[in-house]
Design an enzyme around this catalytic site. Structure first.
Site, short mmCIF file in Angstrom:
data_model
loop_
_atom_site.label_atom_id
_atom_site.label_comp_id
_atom_site.label_asym_id
_atom_site.label_seq_id
_atom_site.Cartn_x
_atom_site.Cartn_y
_atom_site.Cartn_z
N HIS A 98 47.84 25.91 -19.53
CA HIS A 98 48.28 26.28 -18.17
C HIS A 98 48.85 25.08 -17.44
CE1 HIS A 98 45.44 29.98 -18.10
NE2 HIS A 98 46.61 30.25 -18.63
N LYS B 152 44.28 43.56 -18.49
CA LYS B 152 44.74 42.71 -17.39
C LYS B 152 46.21 43.05 -17.10
CE LYS B 152 41.80 38.65 -17.97
NZ LYS B 152 41.75 37.20 -18.25
N LYS C 115 39.97 41.01 -30.53
CA LYS C 115 40.18 40.99 -29.08
C LYS C 115 39.44 42.17 -28.45
CE LYS C 115 42.29 40.02 -25.05
NZ LYS C 115 43.50 39.94 -24.29
N HIS D 126 54.54 30.57 -24.06
CA HIS D 126 53.10 30.56 -23.85
C HIS D 126 52.34 30.12 -25.12
CE1 HIS D 126 49.25 31.51 -22.14
NE2 HIS D 126 49.00 32.39 -23.09
N ARG E 277 47.49 55.60 -6.98
CA ARG E 277 46.17 55.06 -7.32
C ARG E 277 45.86 55.14 -8.81
NH1 ARG E 277 44.90 57.95 -2.73
NH2 ARG E 277 44.73 56.65 -0.88
N ASN F 290 39.87 31.71 -23.91
CA ASN F 290 40.66 30.67 -23.24
C ASN F 290 40.76 29.38 -24.04
OD1 ASN F 290 41.09 32.36 -21.13
ND2 ASN F 290 39.51 31.50 -19.80
N GLU G 207 48.25 32.66 -30.83
CA GLU G 207 47.08 33.44 -30.41
C GLU G 207 46.31 33.96 -31.63
OE1 GLU G 207 45.97 33.60 -27.41
OE2 GLU G 207 47.68 33.16 -26.11
N GLU H 187 35.32 39.57 -17.55
CA GLU H 187 35.04 38.14 -17.66
C GLU H 187 33.87 37.72 -16.78
OE1 GLU H 187 38.82 36.35 -17.94
OE2 GLU H 187 38.02 34.36 -18.36
N HIS I 263 43.66 27.13 -23.57
CA HIS I 263 44.42 27.59 -22.41
C HIS I 263 44.32 26.67 -21.20
CE1 HIS I 263 45.05 31.11 -24.80
NE2 HIS I 263 45.71 31.74 -23.84
N ARG J 116 34.19 36.70 -22.64
CA ARG J 116 35.64 36.76 -22.67
C ARG J 116 36.27 35.37 -22.50
NH1 ARG J 116 39.37 41.71 -20.21
NH2 ARG J 116 41.34 40.80 -20.85
N1 LIG Z 1 47.81 40.88 -19.69
C1 LIG Z 1 47.39 39.96 -20.50
O1 LIG Z 1 46.23 39.95 -20.93
C2 LIG Z 1 48.35 38.88 -20.93
C3 LIG Z 1 47.97 37.98 -21.93
C4 LIG Z 1 48.90 37.03 -22.34
C5 LIG Z 1 50.16 36.99 -21.76
N2 LIG Z 1 50.47 37.88 -20.77
C6 LIG Z 1 51.79 37.87 -20.16
O2 LIG Z 1 52.73 38.21 -21.17
C7 LIG Z 1 53.99 37.62 -20.87
C8 LIG Z 1 54.48 36.94 -22.10
O3 LIG Z 1 54.60 37.91 -23.13
P1 LIG Z 1 55.68 37.79 -24.27
O4 LIG Z 1 55.53 36.49 -24.92
O5 LIG Z 1 55.60 39.00 -25.09
O6 LIG Z 1 57.03 37.71 -23.44
P2 LIG Z 1 58.15 38.77 -23.07
O7 LIG Z 1 57.60 40.08 -22.79
O8 LIG Z 1 58.98 38.12 -22.02
O9 LIG Z 1 58.97 38.87 -24.45
C9 LIG Z 1 59.63 37.74 -24.94
C10 LIG Z 1 61.08 38.05 -25.27
O10 LIG Z 1 61.12 38.79 -26.47
C11 LIG Z 1 61.86 39.99 -26.27
N3 LIG Z 1 61.27 40.97 -27.16
C12 LIG Z 1 60.00 41.45 -27.13
N4 LIG Z 1 59.79 42.25 -28.18
C13 LIG Z 1 60.96 42.31 -28.88
C14 LIG Z 1 61.35 42.96 -30.07
N5 LIG Z 1 60.50 43.66 -30.80
N6 LIG Z 1 62.62 42.80 -30.48
C15 LIG Z 1 63.50 42.04 -29.78
N7 LIG Z 1 63.16 41.36 -28.67
C16 LIG Z 1 61.90 41.50 -28.23
C17 LIG Z 1 61.77 40.29 -24.81
O11 LIG Z 1 62.86 41.06 -24.39
C18 LIG Z 1 61.78 38.89 -24.23
O12 LIG Z 1 63.10 38.44 -24.11
C19 LIG Z 1 53.76 36.72 -19.70
O13 LIG Z 1 54.20 37.36 -18.53
C20 LIG Z 1 52.26 36.54 -19.66
O14 LIG Z 1 51.79 36.26 -18.36
C21 LIG Z 1 49.60 38.81 -20.37
#
Ligand SMILES: NC(=O)c1ccc[n+]([C@@H]2O[C@H](COP(=O)([O-])OP(=O)(O)OC[C@H]3O[C@@H](n4cnc5c(N)ncnc54)[C@H](O)[C@@H]3O)[C@@H](O)[C@H]2O)c1
Length: 577
Positions: A458, A348, A432, A471, A326, A451, A390, A442, A454, A447
């Protein structure tokens, strides 16, 4: 005219310097009363400081400490022994300096350590001194505080003196020097220029900001090189025991060993679980493997989960931490630009189902976020570029000054010049944090401004099965579409749309996604609307820093903008160039 001496003396200095005992002796010599800020705190809270540290975290303790100091500063004919870290706050220094005489009791680290060991340490320092190398920690902590101690009106070197001699020195200094010293209440407020950088007591020692969400309050550290001090940060946040690191293989390759070393150095029992990099790992299946691993490690409530990686790892590890037992304390260590400025802040967490992304999740705030900007140097170039989307978005919806910085420093930012990159990421984190602090779940619409871009993004991501675009790339195209819609509605000035286009292209971000089927994108957007059960709320810009929410955008305008985003429509007549 003779100037009266102040009727309050404050004793500062590291734990082990003898402040409380000396306060008692000085008070007796002057016929005053001795006070102790730690004592005031414990009395008010009705529980020991170690408990406040453990349950409420250091930040809450610091607030109580300032309150206690304020109470002491309202009294006269008192000698006040202060906590070792009190001098780090400019507000505290002013409270002491305003009508008080401030004396620092100095001591060499090895002597302080010996005294602490003999006496069992003070309540505030004990949690900070736990670990395999307490003398090393005293040295480091004391070095960071030294410029603040050095601001005192007078310093007594206590190494070779007994307590009565130290007290005599304090009384003598008060008699000779205090009348003049206490006339300027601002004299301890600011560090002399240049000292911060020289001692390492700069921005990195303080969080870039605090997230004040309804459900939790936590610090976000943003620093070039922050990973080396990760273990220390966890301790400062009141965590102890075991730390379970979850990462992906790509990130682990670069930072795994360093993370484990930093955690172990701070006495954490540290271990790790590494998943394959990529979105395919963000599933319930992986989460259930993680649960089994945590169970095999006999994880207890209070043990931390450290999410080391980009947004994928943050979401997956966050989801696991939120649900196992939990809820386990979660520490985000974001390594991609997107995760630093966006995913790690706001709580999130989620995993994907085959039906849609992020379908199973929660709001679950971390205990702290530690962001090491230098990790961006190993991030693949396309991922880095995508992350800037972003950043540009935050500037457009909230901060004209940030937008100007992005425009003028784009070359330095793209080559990750440490100073400006750290400053820009810090600002984004603040922005942020501000939004999620105001509207954690939200519910008020605040918040929702995040978007911007976005809605179409999406649609494009879903229409290409999340394969064609990263993304941030999709968000960049989505922002171009939103600007077009805003223009057609007469809301977004042409000059702003052009400025946005220029900054996006200067960061190498796309504004069209040729090859994606606009009909599929529109269908996915309609599905989003159906799933949420609400009209699509468009975020459009009236100006930089002036986002407006609209749920009455005509379908024909949306269709035109999505077709253009997919590169199949005529170029807009109104667009120049
Ligand atoms: N929780 C939230 O508020 C929120 C907001 C936006 C996106 N997301 C989520 O985040 C994800 C996308 O995040 P992302 O773009 O970071 O993708 P990711 O975590 O898949 O990272 C992208 C790539 O970069 C590599 N990488 C990351 N940091 C590195 C570093 N310092 N050195 C070498 N390689 C590195 C990773 O291994 C991966 O291959 C999605 O799943 C999305 O849904 C969540």
């Amino acid at each position: 005219m003779t100037i009266p001496r102040p009727r309050r003396i404050f004793l500062t200095g590291f734990s082990g310097s003898g402040k409380s005992a000396v306060a008692g002796l000085v008070a007796a010599a002057l016929g005053w009363r001795a006070l102790d800020t730690d004592g005031i705190i414990e009395e008010r809270a009705g529980r020991p400081i170690s408990d406040i540290f453990a349950r409420d975290r250091e930040e809450r303790f610091r607030e109580m400490e300032t309150e206690a100091l304020r109470e002491a500063a309202r009294q006269t004919e008192v000698v006040v022994a202060t906590g070792g870290g009190i001098v780090q706050s400019a507000a505290n220094r002013r409270l002491m300096a305003d009508g008080g005489f401030v004396v620092c009791l100095e001591g060499r680290p090895d002597i302080l350590w010996q005294r602490l060991r003999d006496a069992g340490g003070s309540a505030t320092e004990r949690p900070l001194l736990a670990g395999p190398d307490p003398l090393g920690r005293i040295r480091a902590l004391k070095a960071r505080r030294q410029p603040f101690y050095a601001l005192a009106d007078y310093t007594v070197h206590t190494d070779s003196l007994g307590l009565p001699q130290v007290a005599e020195e304090v009384v003598r200094a008060w008699r000779r020097l205090s009348a003049r010293a206490a006339r300027d209440p601002d004299r301890l407020s600011d560090l002399p220029a240049g000292q911060e950088g020289a001692t390492g007591a700069g921005a990195g020692d303080h969080p870039a900001c605090w997230v004040n969400a309804e459900s939790a309050r936590y610090p976000v550290y943003v620093e070039w090189g922050a990973l080396a001090r990760l273990g220390e940060r966890l301790r400062e946040a009141g965590l102890s025991g075991a730390a379970h690191v979850i990462s992906d293989d790509q990130v682990w390759h670069h930072y795994g060993e360093a993370i484990l070393a930093s955690l172990r150095q701070a006495s954490f029992e540290a271990d790790s679980y590494v998943v394959p990099a990529g979105e395919a790992s963000k599933t319930l299946t992986t989460a259930s493997h993680l649960y089994e691993w945590l169970a095999s490690r006999r994880v207890e409530r209070g043990h931390a989960v450290v999410a080391l990686g980009g947004g994928m790892v943050g979401d997956l590890a966050g989801f696991t931490a939120a649900t196992y037992l939990r809820g386990l304390p979660l520490v985000h260590v974001p390594t991609s630009l997107l995760a630093m400025v966006d995913a790690s802040i706001g709580g999130k967490v989620a995993v994907n189902l085959s039906e849609a992304k992020n379908l199973v999740g929660a709001f679950y705030q971390p205990r702290l976020v530690v962001t090491d900007i230098s990790a961006l140097t190993t991030l693949p170039a396309r991922e880095l570029t995508s992350g800037w989307a972003e950043v540009v978005k935050h500037a457009l919806i909230m901060d004209p000054d940030l937008l100007s910085t992005l425009e003028t420093r784009v070359a330095d930012l793209r080559r990750l010049e440490p100073e400006v990159t750290t400053a820009v990421v810090r600002r984004n984190v603040e922005l942020k944090a501000q939004v999620v602090s105001e509207d954690e779940q939200e519910t008020t619409g605040r918040r929702t401004i995040l978007n911007y871009g976005h809605t179409v993004a999406h649609g494009l991501e879903a229409a290409s099965d999340y394969e064609a675009l990263l993304h941030g790339e999709a968000v960049a195209v989505g922002m171009a579409a939103a600007a077009e819609i805003g223009q057609r509605l007469g809301m977004t000035p042409l000059a702003l749309a052009e400025r946005q286009a220029a900054v996006l292209s200067s960061f190498g971000l796309p504004q069209e996604a040729p090859g994606i089927d606009p009909e599929r994108a529109l269908a996915a957007m309609a599905l989003d609307k159906k799933v949420s059960g609400r009209a699509v709320r468009w975020v459009l810009l009236e100006g930089v820093g002036h986002p407006v929410l609209r749920d009455d955008v005509p379908a024909t305008l949306v269709r035109q903008a999505v077709r253009r985003a997919c590169g199949v429509a005529e170029k807009r007549e109104g667009r120049r160039g």
